[in-house]
Write an enzyme that holds these catalytic residues in place. Structure first.
Site, mmCIF file in Angstrom:
data_model
loop_
_atom_site.group_PDB
_atom_site.id
_atom_site.type_symbol
_atom_site.label_atom_id
_atom_site.label_comp_id
_atom_site.label_asym_id
_atom_site.label_seq_id
_atom_site.Cartn_x
_atom_site.Cartn_y
_atom_site.Cartn_z
ATOM 1 N N ALA B 48 0.908 -1.065 0.075
ATOM 2 C CA ALA B 48 -0.016 -0.113 0.021
ATOM 3 C C ALA B 48 0.870 1.094 0.268
ATOM 4 C CB ALA B 48 -0.947 -0.027 1.167
ATOM 5 N N GLU B 68 9.471 4.057 7.303
ATOM 6 C CA GLU B 68 9.533 2.541 7.633
ATOM 7 C C GLU B 68 10.310 2.187 8.821
ATOM 8 O OE1 GLU B 68 8.373 -0.471 6.249
ATOM 9 O OE2 GLU B 68 9.193 -1.226 8.236
ATOM 10 N N ASN B 76 5.470 -6.800 6.074
ATOM 11 C CA ASN B 76 4.726 -8.201 5.698
ATOM 12 C C ASN B 76 4.657 -8.600 4.649
ATOM 13 O OD1 ASN B 76 3.812 -10.524 7.142
ATOM 14 N ND2 ASN B 76 1.826 -9.862 6.780
ATOM 15 N N GLY B 82 3.451 -13.883 -3.180
ATOM 16 C CA GLY B 82 3.598 -13.058 -4.796
ATOM 17 C C GLY B 82 2.351 -13.193 -5.478
ATOM 18 N N ARG B 327 -10.811 -19.736 2.888
ATOM 19 C CA ARG B 327 -9.863 -19.918 3.806
ATOM 20 C C ARG B 327 -10.394 -20.357 5.413
ATOM 21 N NH1 ARG B 327 -5.346 -15.325 2.602
ATOM 22 N NH2 ARG B 327 -4.134 -16.679 1.103
ATOM 23 N N GLU B 467 -3.592 -3.687 5.253
ATOM 24 C CA GLU B 467 -4.116 -4.665 6.305
ATOM 25 C C GLU B 467 -4.618 -3.634 7.482
ATOM 26 O OE1 GLU B 467 -1.735 -7.645 7.016
ATOM 27 O OE2 GLU B 467 -2.948 -8.522 8.629
#
Lengths: 500, 500
Positions: B48, B68, B76, B82, B327, B467
């Site tokens: 993102a 960062e 993550n 990928g 999932r 996320e």
């Protein structure tokens, strides 16, 4: 609930006042001008708030205040059927019911579907006998009849003689005042006031507040010596906030709550760094009627009659659920009843009048057109366009289950129905869930301390109890299990504050 | 993660610094001393954050910075297989796959079990083709083989040639720098800096931060002209916070995430009044192996082989799930595999070597003892103590399903297995879920603006993507559907900030 305009307006107002931080809880500095001071500040006058007030006075707190934002006291707590699950009471023993705190915890853990808090449930259940006695000391009167609520393995839901939460609120409010607790209505909690370490020093209150007029009244700063208890209830009526959790819970979906259940206290604690838990788990009541607003009379009727009645899908004329399964199971199944175009087609609860008339709820639902009387199965089928033969067969089968004591269709606990058969005349109520209870809220520990998201340790001076907290019930709360939790954690918060 | 001691220490430190509010985001006043200034501040260098950085520069932002907190970039995002689901790409057309954004949204809504955000899903899916092209413009290379992930009705998971998220991160980081984006590692986001109206003016950053040493480095105040994007990822590694949501997710439960996934950004936004959404919906990866730490090699192996392999319960020798169900369905079923004492008994994924060897993941799992080769069904049964005859019958039945193209046991979509039969020699991997993804986070709208809990309107100047946000996926996220969402909302945030 509040719109951007009133939000900004308040921002400007507080800035003008100059005393406090406008946006959120992080007022700090040593120069706050305090208008009032109490040992213990309680926000909210429902079960949790009043239990805390009484307990604090029992523990000799010098000064205790209860702030209530609405004109009337009691909040959402007044609006239920007055039931409270206790395990191990004298009344249960007298009625030959074997039960224990351990069994109550086990039932609730099952309904919680793996994410309920065992430690909080156990703490609440073990405090049950004290709560039962303490409420009676306050003047609460319980019926001799204990009710079987869904998902429980023992009959344990004790009920006030008024069959209403007001049966708790009125005597507890009276007792609190007699003990010297100050109570103020139209006093809205706006902000926590904290020092540089994040400890809670007091609250900012909007005195003279009128619900729906967010800038009514005036702001005062109230200091606490021992702690602040936030017992402001759930957010069932905050459409924005509940839709963030579940987009299907639009303004069109009914809600059983009192109008003040807007989640203000919850949102303010989040801004103070409290840990949000399980907010997405919003419970709809499977006993609600689509033929009236709010909690209504239908809930009392269906709760009394579920054990010895059947719920029918209008398309099939057949049962579709265990009528005393837990709330989530039933609400989910009820919401699946649809016509061929997918529109809601509320299920029919069919009760035998011979038994239904023993409870005063029957007169209410008939009077207010929430249920109707039918002389025969044919009349029900004709009125609701239910296929007749399957319905006749279903009722015949059901009466066989009553005779045999087992339900091969859905495994319903048949002892709860006490051998009562389903015979004409019938009383029929429609069933459609309404938003009822927020399992989610902010996280507390077994001392009713509010846990900080950043550190995982309690926020000093801040306590919470009741529906504003989350995590105890997990995915689904059992019926009659909010009241005892509110009372137990209100009491616990008072004890913790008096020890602090 | 942080303990009370370090929390208090920081409180004291900030008070000494005197510039800012110590506890949370509500620094205000006009007298903040600014150390740096940029048009756009991005916190986090995963999918993102980097997508936002590149897009902002494409839109001619003058100055863009990426902070960062870790020593290495990518967070993550580097640690997955990928994969990224796009609907309607040229590659799909070339491979004869019919797909659409609408179908992708429909699949995701189903997995979301009624509470996913249709508007966010649609926004993300419709941006897919742009994201696919933009990433290639940055130098991302996709394989010619598209992967079928669980719960999807079309094969749409595009994969980097490196079979790793690093295949996105490295070229995007390089491109961002080439476009003039400043990037700083070991710069930890501490607080939002806001004015009296709650608008975000900038951030407080801990420069020279070393992970695990919460008071390392020094605090600086960084002002933004257009906005702050928080793209700090999930909280999978924050045991306190995840246990508040699900008490079963103790420190003993594995986690596939990078160590920095501690939810700091999320928690700081909550304290700034952002709306928490779906925090209790934490996804465990059903493709994980208990025989290695972290994300590991097993995930790549099982993801490649699920369509043409079977998962077996060791007690019964039988399949127990659709191996390409969503999932949550699979993780829940895998967690139910237990021995007679209730201890975990991981299921066995049995794959045909003839097909498995076509993917490089096989060499890895064999090398690191995450999977093992067997010459016969008898050898598998003997090694894992599985009842032989039921297992033989199951494999025979399965190969019948392959021939017929239908799975009467669990309704698996058999075309995904491309007619590949399960024959010796076999490669067997054990399956046990690990914490993988936080569906919950803070609420955003389709402009990537962060929604305030109190007002239901955006917090001015604050954006979030990836996320750290919640609500888009609902109860369960489909595989390969986080990456496109992170990229799409990163891009969206950049566009919104440039318009602001």
């Amino acid at each position: 609930m509040t719109d951007r305009r009133s939000f900004l307006k308040f921002g400007a107002g507080a800035a003008a006042a100059g005393a406090l931080f406008p946006i959120s809880s992080q007022a700090s500095n040593g120069d706050t001008k305090w208008d009032q001071e109490y040992d213990i500040i309680i926000v909210g006058s429902g079960f949790a708030g009043l239990a805390a007030a009484v307990e604090a006075k029992r523990l000799n707190a010098k000064s205790v205040v209860v702030f209530e934002k609405m004109g009337v006291y009691g909040g959402n707590s007044t609006l239920n059927a007055g039931q409270s699950c206790f395990a191990g009471t004298e009344l249960q023993t007298k009625l030959g019911i074997t039960d224990s705190a351990e069994l109550m915890v086990k039932d609730q853990l099952k309904a919680g579907r793996g994410i309920a808090s065992e430690s909080l449930l156990r703490h609440s259940a073990e405090l049950g006998p004290y709560v039962y006695q303490m409420t009676q000391d306050c003047g609460v009167k319980y019926r001799d009849h204990i009710i079987t609520t869904g998902g429980t393995s023992a009959t344990r839901s004790h009920q006030t003689i008024e069959r209403s939460g007001a049966g708790f609120i009125q005597p507890m409010l009276k007792t609190a005042r007699e003990l010297g607790v100050e109570t103020h209505n139209r006093h809205k909690f706006e902000h926590l006031i904290r020092n540089d370490n994040g400890d809670v020093l007091g609250v900012q209150i909007r005195r003279g507040y009128h619900f729906g007029h967010e800038d009514s009244g005036e702001l005062i700063n109230v200091r606490c010596n021992k702690g602040v208890l936030i017992a402001t209830g759930g957010f069932g009526f905050n459409v924005n906030f509940r839709m963030a959790q579940d987009p299907t819970l639009t303004a069109e979906v009914g809600c059983t709550n009192a109008k003040g259940a807007t989640g203000d206290g919850l949102i303010e604690m989040l801004a103070a760094g409290a840990t949000p838990v399980h907010l997405a788990h919003i419970q709809s009541g499977p006993w609600a009627s689509p033929d009236e607003g709010g909690f209504g009379y239908g809930a009392g009727f269906s709760l009394y009659n579920f054990p010895h009645s059947i719920a029918i899908d209008r398309n099939t004329g057949q049962r579709f659920m265990n009528e005393i399964a837990d709330r989530k199971t039933r609400a989910d199944l009820e919401l699946q009843r649809r016509d061929k175009d997918g529109n809601p087609q509320p299920a029919l609860l069919i009760a035998p009048k011979a038994e239904a008339q023993k409870d005063p709820s029957m007169k209410k639902v008939l009077k207010y057109n929430v249920a109707w009387e039918f002389d025969s199965v044919e009349a029900i089928a004709a009125h609701f366009k239910v296929p007749l033969k399957p319905l006749q067969q279903q009722i015949k089968d059901w009466n066989g289950y009553v005779a045999n004591g087992t339900d091969p269709q859905f495994g319903k606990r048949m002892d709860a129905g006490r051998g009562i058969k389903l015979t004409a005349p019938f009383i029929v109520q429609r069933l459609w869930p309404k938003v009822h209870y927020c399992q989610g809220g902010i996280q507390i520990n077994t001392k009713a301390e509010v846990m900080a998201a950043k550190t995982g340790v309690p926020i000093k001076g801040l306590y919470a109890a009741g529906e504003v907290t989350g995590g105890i019930h997990g995915v689904s709360r059992l019926g009659g299990c909010s009241t005892p939790e509110c009372l137990a954690f209100g009491i616990t918060a008072a004890r913790s504050m008096m020890e602090a």
